[in-house]
Design a protein around this motif. Structure first.
Motif, PDB file in Angstrom:
ATOM      1  N   LYS A  85     -93.974 -71.281  81.034  1.00  0.00           N
ATOM      2  CA  LYS A  85     -94.037 -72.664  81.494  1.00  0.00           C
ATOM      3  C   LYS A  85     -95.463 -72.965  81.929  1.00  0.00           C
ATOM      4  O   LYS A  85     -96.197 -72.068  82.351  1.00  0.00           O
ATOM      5  CB  LYS A  85     -93.071 -72.889  82.663  1.00  0.00           C
ATOM      6  N   LYS A  86     -95.832 -74.221  81.849  1.00  0.00           N
ATOM      7  CA  LYS A  86     -97.217 -74.606  82.113  1.00  0.00           C
ATOM      8  C   LYS A  86     -97.649 -74.227  83.522  1.00  0.00           C
ATOM      9  O   LYS A  86     -98.795 -73.836  83.756  1.00  0.00           O
ATOM     10  CB  LYS A  86     -97.367 -76.118  81.914  1.00  0.00           C
ATOM     11  N   GLU A  87     -96.741 -74.343  84.487  1.00  0.00           N
ATOM     12  CA  GLU A  87     -97.137 -74.140  85.878  1.00  0.00           C
ATOM     13  C   GLU A  87     -97.101 -72.673  86.307  1.00  0.00           C
ATOM     14  O   GLU A  87     -97.539 -72.356  87.404  1.00  0.00           O
ATOM     15  CB  GLU A  87     -96.220 -74.964  86.801  1.00  0.00           C
ATOM     16  N   ARG A  88     -96.618 -71.787  85.475  1.00  0.00           N
ATOM     17  CA  ARG A  88     -96.384 -70.410  85.900  1.00  0.00           C
ATOM     18  C   ARG A  88     -97.098 -69.417  84.989  1.00  0.00           C
ATOM     19  O   ARG A  88     -96.970 -69.485  83.755  1.00  0.00           O
ATOM     20  CB  ARG A  88     -94.890 -70.130  85.905  1.00  0.00           C
ATOM     21  N   PHE A  89     -97.795 -68.473  85.617  1.00  0.00           N
ATOM     22  CA  PHE A  89     -98.541 -67.455  84.860  1.00  0.00           C
ATOM     23  C   PHE A  89     -98.294 -66.120  85.536  1.00  0.00           C
ATOM     24  O   PHE A  89     -98.614 -65.952  86.717  1.00  0.00           O
ATOM     25  CB  PHE A  89    -100.033 -67.819  84.864  1.00  0.00           C
ATOM     26  N   SER A  90     -97.692 -65.199  84.811  1.00  0.00           N
ATOM     27  CA  SER A  90     -97.299 -63.917  85.392  1.00  0.00           C
ATOM     28  C   SER A  90     -98.194 -62.793  84.883  1.00  0.00           C
ATOM     29  O   SER A  90     -98.536 -62.756  83.697  1.00  0.00           O
ATOM     30  CB  SER A  90     -95.847 -63.598  85.024  1.00  0.00           C
ATOM     31  N   LEU A  91     -98.532 -61.901  85.784  1.00  0.00           N
ATOM     32  CA  LEU A  91     -99.288 -60.691  85.436  1.00  0.00           C
ATOM     33  C   LEU A  91     -98.344 -59.505  85.556  1.00  0.00           C
ATOM     34  O   LEU A  91     -97.648 -59.373  86.557  1.00  0.00           O
ATOM     35  CB  LEU A  91    -100.483 -60.525  86.377  1.00  0.00           C
ATOM     36  N   ILE A  92     -98.343 -58.661  84.539  1.00  0.00           N
ATOM     37  CA  ILE A  92     -97.420 -57.533  84.490  1.00  0.00           C
ATOM     38  C   ILE A  92     -98.213 -56.235  84.376  1.00  0.00           C
ATOM     39  O   ILE A  92     -99.092 -56.114  83.504  1.00  0.00           O
ATOM     40  CB  ILE A  92     -96.460 -57.667  83.280  1.00  0.00           C
ATOM     41  N   LEU A  93     -97.889 -55.323  85.269  1.00  0.00           N
ATOM     42  CA  LEU A  93     -98.420 -53.966  85.160  1.00  0.00           C
ATOM     43  C   LEU A  93     -97.279 -53.123  84.600  1.00  0.00           C
ATOM     44  O   LEU A  93     -96.280 -52.888  85.272  1.00  0.00           O
ATOM     45  CB  LEU A  93     -98.860 -53.432  86.526  1.00  0.00           C
ATOM     46  N   GLU A  94     -97.408 -52.720  83.349  1.00  0.00           N
ATOM     47  CA  GLU A  94     -96.290 -52.052  82.665  1.00  0.00           C
ATOM     48  C   GLU A  94     -95.922 -50.732  83.323  1.00  0.00           C
ATOM     49  O   GLU A  94     -94.758 -50.380  83.432  1.00  0.00           O
ATOM     50  CB  GLU A  94     -96.657 -51.822  81.191  1.00  0.00           C
ATOM     51  N   SER A  95     -96.906 -49.993  83.757  1.00  0.00           N
ATOM     52  CA  SER A  95     -96.691 -48.702  84.422  1.00  0.00           C
ATOM     53  C   SER A  95     -97.820 -48.530  85.428  1.00  0.00           C
ATOM     54  O   SER A  95     -98.917 -48.097  85.080  1.00  0.00           O
ATOM     55  CB  SER A  95     -96.683 -47.577  83.391  1.00  0.00           C
ATOM     56  N   ALA A  96     -97.546 -48.903  86.662  1.00  0.00           N
ATOM     57  CA  ALA A  96     -98.612 -48.970  87.667  1.00  0.00           C
ATOM     58  C   ALA A  96     -99.268 -47.606  87.874  1.00  0.00           C
ATOM     59  O   ALA A  96     -98.605 -46.557  87.880  1.00  0.00           O
ATOM     60  CB  ALA A  96     -98.042 -49.482  88.988  1.00  0.00           C
TER      61      ALA A  96
END
Lengths: 113, 114
Positions: free
Chosen positions: B70-81
């Motif tokens: 969605k335009k208002e949401r941007f997620s950062l993912i650490l696949e395996s911290a």
């Protein structure tokens, strides 16, 4: 390759005196230059900016100077106040096609009461 | 006033865990960015996005992925911290063609990976 450099990691200035923070850049294609201020545990906040077609921009106690031939900009704070103690980042950007900001490594300014 | 919010101010995770950092902006900005801030290294760009479902790698994308559904949401993912991902993570947003390309930042998430 560090395109934007802040060579002074820290600076201490007496309250009421002038603080001068410096920034150098290597990419002559940069069009915009910005200064951000950051307190601990907070996000950076925009302070002042300048376009490459100007050499000076002033906003209250804050003035930014740009020397394009030397690829150097500086932020002057006069007079310095205790609330100015923070980390200051300079950043640069091109006008078209790429709206990323390239940040320097920051200068920690401490105002001594 | 532009508001950029991040889901957590402080987060502690273990090595190998999958970590999600969420960022929401309320000003209909097209551009969104994820940075990490480390002492002596300044703000380094991890990923950015100019539009929904669009993403581009920044300077240090290794070990990270992003999602913008969605335009208002941007997620950062650490696949395996991993422990070297312990850092302050900052989200930012900006208007397409905005004044001086000024970016507006969230308060940051201090992530510790044990």
């Amino acid at each position: 390759d560090q395109q934007v450099k802040q060579n002074s990691p820290s600076l201490s200035v007496q309250e009421g005196r002038i603080s001068i923070l410096n920034c150098d850049y290597t990419n002559s294609m940069f069009d915009y230059f910005l200064w951000y201020k950051k307190y601990p545990a907070e996000g950076p906040t925009f302070l002042i900016s300048i376009s490459s077609i100007k050499d000076k921009n002033e906003d209250g106690r804050f003035t930014v100077f740009l020397n394009k031939s030397a690829k150097h900009l500086s932020l002057h704070i006069v007079p310095s106040q205790p609330g100015d103690s923070a980390v200051y980042f300079c950043a640069a950007s091109r006008r078209f096609g790429n709206e990323k900001l390239t940040f320097g490594t920051g200068t920690r300014l401490t105002i001594i009461p | 006033d532009v508001k950029v919010t991040q889901s957590s101010r402080y987060l502690v995770k273990r090595t190998g865990e999958k970590v999600f950092l969420e960022c929401v902006q309320d000003m209909d900005h097209e551009n969104m960015f994820w940075y990490r801030q480390d002492p002596g290294l300044g703000l380094r760009l991890i990923y950015f996005s100019y539009d929904v479902k669009m993403k581009e790698k920044g300077d240090i994308p290794e070990g990270y992925s992003v999602s913008r559904e969605k335009k208002e949401r941007f997620s950062l993912i650490l696949e395996s911290a991993s422990t070297n991902q312990t850092s302050m993570y900052l989200c930012a947003s900006s208007f397409l063609g905005g004044s001086y390309n000024e970016q507006f930042f969230g308060p940051g998430t201090r992530l510790t990976v044990l």
